[in-house]
Design a protein around this motif. Structure first.
Motif, PDB file in Angstrom:
ATOM      1  N   LYS A   1       0.817  -1.182   0.139  1.00 26.78           N
ATOM      2  CA  LYS A   1      -0.124  -0.143   0.058  1.00 26.78           C
ATOM      3  C   LYS A   1       0.722   1.313   0.032  1.00 26.78           C
ATOM      4  O   LYS A   1       0.656   2.005  -0.887  1.00 26.78           O
ATOM      5  CB  LYS A   1      -1.001   0.110   1.184  1.00 26.78           C
TER       6      LYS A   1
ATOM      7  N   ASN B   1      -4.619   6.383  -5.570  1.00 32.27           N
ATOM      8  CA  ASN B   1      -5.591   5.346  -4.830  1.00 32.27           C
ATOM      9  C   ASN B   1      -6.122   4.301  -5.753  1.00 32.27           C
ATOM     10  O   ASN B   1      -6.156   3.079  -5.512  1.00 32.27           O
ATOM     11  CB  ASN B   1      -6.894   5.914  -4.058  1.00 32.27           C
TER      12      ASN B   1
ATOM     13  N   LEU C   1      -5.169   0.318  -5.168  1.00 28.53           N
ATOM     14  CA  LEU C   1      -6.192  -0.698  -5.370  1.00 28.53           C
ATOM     15  C   LEU C   1      -5.885  -1.926  -6.219  1.00 28.53           C
ATOM     16  O   LEU C   1      -6.069  -3.067  -6.055  1.00 28.53           O
ATOM     17  CB  LEU C   1      -7.639  -0.264  -5.802  1.00 28.53           C
TER      18      LEU C   1
ATOM     19  N   MET D   1      -9.800  -0.725   1.026  1.00 26.30           N
ATOM     20  CA  MET D   1     -10.292   0.556   0.361  1.00 26.30           C
ATOM     21  C   MET D   1     -10.864   1.610   1.300  1.00 26.30           C
ATOM     22  O   MET D   1     -10.808   2.597   1.232  1.00 26.30           O
ATOM     23  CB  MET D   1     -10.728   0.394  -0.882  1.00 26.30           C
TER      24      MET D   1
ATOM     25  N   VAL E   1      -7.992   3.262   3.246  1.00 26.40           N
ATOM     26  CA  VAL E   1      -7.224   3.826   2.403  1.00 26.40           C
ATOM     27  C   VAL E   1      -8.311   5.256   1.964  1.00 26.40           C
ATOM     28  O   VAL E   1      -7.595   6.251   1.938  1.00 26.40           O
ATOM     29  CB  VAL E   1      -6.863   3.099   0.904  1.00 26.40           C
ATOM     30  N   GLU E   2      -9.549   5.299   1.580  1.00 23.79           N
ATOM     31  CA  GLU E   2     -10.323   6.443   1.155  1.00 23.79           C
ATOM     32  C   GLU E   2     -10.792   7.227   2.427  1.00 23.79           C
ATOM     33  O   GLU E   2     -11.488   7.975   2.180  1.00 23.79           O
ATOM     34  CB  GLU E   2     -11.327   5.856   0.394  1.00 23.79           C
TER      35      GLU E   2
ATOM     36  N   LYS F   1     -15.625   8.145  -0.950  1.00 21.13           N
ATOM     37  CA  LYS F   1     -15.133   7.115  -1.106  1.00 21.13           C
ATOM     38  C   LYS F   1     -15.624   6.339  -2.446  1.00 21.13           C
ATOM     39  O   LYS F   1     -15.994   5.191  -2.591  1.00 21.13           O
ATOM     40  CB  LYS F   1     -15.386   5.981   0.208  1.00 21.13           C
TER      41      LYS F   1
ATOM     42  N   PHE G   1     -13.869   4.666  -4.749  1.00 16.73           N
ATOM     43  CA  PHE G   1     -13.253   3.338  -5.315  1.00 16.73           C
ATOM     44  C   PHE G   1     -14.246   2.424  -4.438  1.00 16.73           C
ATOM     45  O   PHE G   1     -14.572   1.234  -5.091  1.00 16.73           O
ATOM     46  CB  PHE G   1     -11.888   3.171  -4.912  1.00 16.73           C
ATOM     47  N   CYS G   2     -14.639   2.769  -3.276  1.00 17.71           N
ATOM     48  CA  CYS G   2     -15.507   1.798  -2.426  1.00 17.71           C
ATOM     49  C   CYS G   2     -16.636   1.669  -3.221  1.00 17.71           C
ATOM     50  O   CYS G   2     -17.148   0.544  -3.254  1.00 17.71           O
ATOM     51  CB  CYS G   2     -15.610   2.074  -0.915  1.00 17.71           C
TER      52      CYS G   2
END
Ligand code: 8NA
Ligand code: MG
Ligand code: MG
Length: 345
Positions: A152, A170, A174, A201, A204-205, A222, A224-225
């Protein structure tokens, strides 16, 4: 092969090169009929296709820099990696780089540069790039660091050399996580694989920078989530059309519109599909399906190829494909060196 076996390392690195080379044919095409994709793939079997006739693009050019830097420095060294990107661009500027990133690569060759991350920060009026250029070259990070937190941390830093917007870096995190998990055999249980990505994620987000970027770009919190949740819904459906995938996940040059798409391609093609030839194995299905989505085909196939290659291993890759694609043999050799680095940690 077993977890993190040499076969998986080779599969990941070679799979990425194949996706880039084979996908280059359709880059930017709006729609690609499956029939056309299958014709293209079967043409790779013809003897007229000489060694390395399908050239690699920026995706592989930059991934090679990442590999060489990680190996030479036995870890992440931002100065060294930045220098390699700049040098590669100056030697071969015609590999199809994104229009914005070229400015970063030019600035990175300047000898007076004190902060290698600054040129990336200056992109797009200081917002930074959200393109998929960080993600397209990130697979080697997952092959160099066995520890998930290292994957990461360094994949993020490596992407930030050109992509300072969180929607860019990000995406790279991922993609690196997907390759990391696939290498561990996590795709044997696809539902759990996706749950692990979501859990990572979510963390991360959660960072302030990511929240700020999402707000500034009028994206959901968020982002990407959110795409990973959409992916979970798509996987639950018995039939999903290409149009739905493009509409829900995208096929463009933004990391947000291509990294989740690449992951979906791999998950969707774990099993035989009606639209794809029966004789195809999982890796061939993944390639064909990625190309049929159109849009940024070389990069989506490159990212899907890395994840799928790490899952299926090198043995399933057709010899004819290896032969046609520039850089495929080299990737097989360097994968061995990454495998050694990974296992010495
Ligand atoms: P990049 O950083 O130049 O980003 C790619 C593009 O995304 C930019 O040129 C912009 O159009 C757009 N973009 C990114 N950030 C912003 C922002 N903050 N505001 C507005 N627009 C933004 O380059 P990259 O390295 O991320 O690009 C990688 C892609 O470009 C790969 O697909 C690679 O293969 C290449 N490429 C793609 C195509 C294609 O048609 N899909 C064609 C040639 C090259
Ligand atoms: Mg490219
Ligand atoms: Mg591309």
């Amino acid at each position: 092969g077993g977890m993190a076996s040499l076969s998986r390392f080779k599969g990941a690195l070679v799979g990425a090169v194949l996706g880039d080379c084979v996908g280059g044919e359709f880059e930017g095409a709006e729609e690609v009929p499956m029939e056309t994709v299958l014709l293209h793939l079967s043409s790779l079997e013809e003897d007229t296709k000489g060694d390395g006739t399908l050239e690699y693009s920026d995706d592989t050019a930059m991934a090679r820099c990442v590999v060489q830097s990680l190996l030479t420095r036995a870890g992440f060294d931002e100065q060294d990696m930045a220098r390699r990107f700049a040098k590669e661009y100056s030697l071969a500027p015609g590999r199809g780089y994104g229009s914005g990133v070229i400015q970063v690569l030019k600035k990175l060759s300047s000898s007076q540069l004190s902060d290698v991350y600054q040129p990336a920060r200056d992109q797009f009026n200081g917002r930074g790039s959200f393109g998929n250029g960080g993600a397209m070259r990130v697979a080697p990070f997952a092959l160099a660091f066995p520890d998930l937190s290292d994957v990461k941390k360094y994949s993020r830093s490596g992407a930030m050399l050109t992509h300072s917007c969180s929607l860019g870096y990000n995406g790279a995190v991922l993609q690196a996580l997907a390759v990391h998990l696939s290498l561990q055999g996590a795709l044997e249980l696809p539902t759990q694989f996706l749950e692990k990505l979501i859990a990572e994620m979510e963390e991360v987000e959660d960072e302030e920078a990511a929240r700020g970027d999402a707000r500034a770009l009028k994206e959901v919190e968020k982002p990407f989530c959110e795409r990973l949740y959409r992916m979970r819904d798509l996987m639950d459906r018995s039939k999903v059309s290409i149009e739905e995938v493009i509409c829900e996940l995208g096929n463009g040059v933004a990391a947000l519109h291509s990294v989740p798409t690449a992951i979906f391609c791999v998950l969707h093609c774990l099993q035989p599909r009606e639209s794809l030839p029966q004789r195809y194995g999982g890796l061939e299905r993944t390639m064909a399906y990625s190309l049929a989505l159109g849009g940024d085909t070389d990069t989506i196939a490159c990212m899907a190829g890395a994840i799928a290659g790490a899952h299926y291993g090198i043995e399933v890759i057709p010899e004819a494909w290896m032969k046609c694609c520039e850089g495929a043999k080299e990737a097989e050799v360097t994968a061995q060196r990454l495998h050694a680095l990974y296992h010495q940690r």
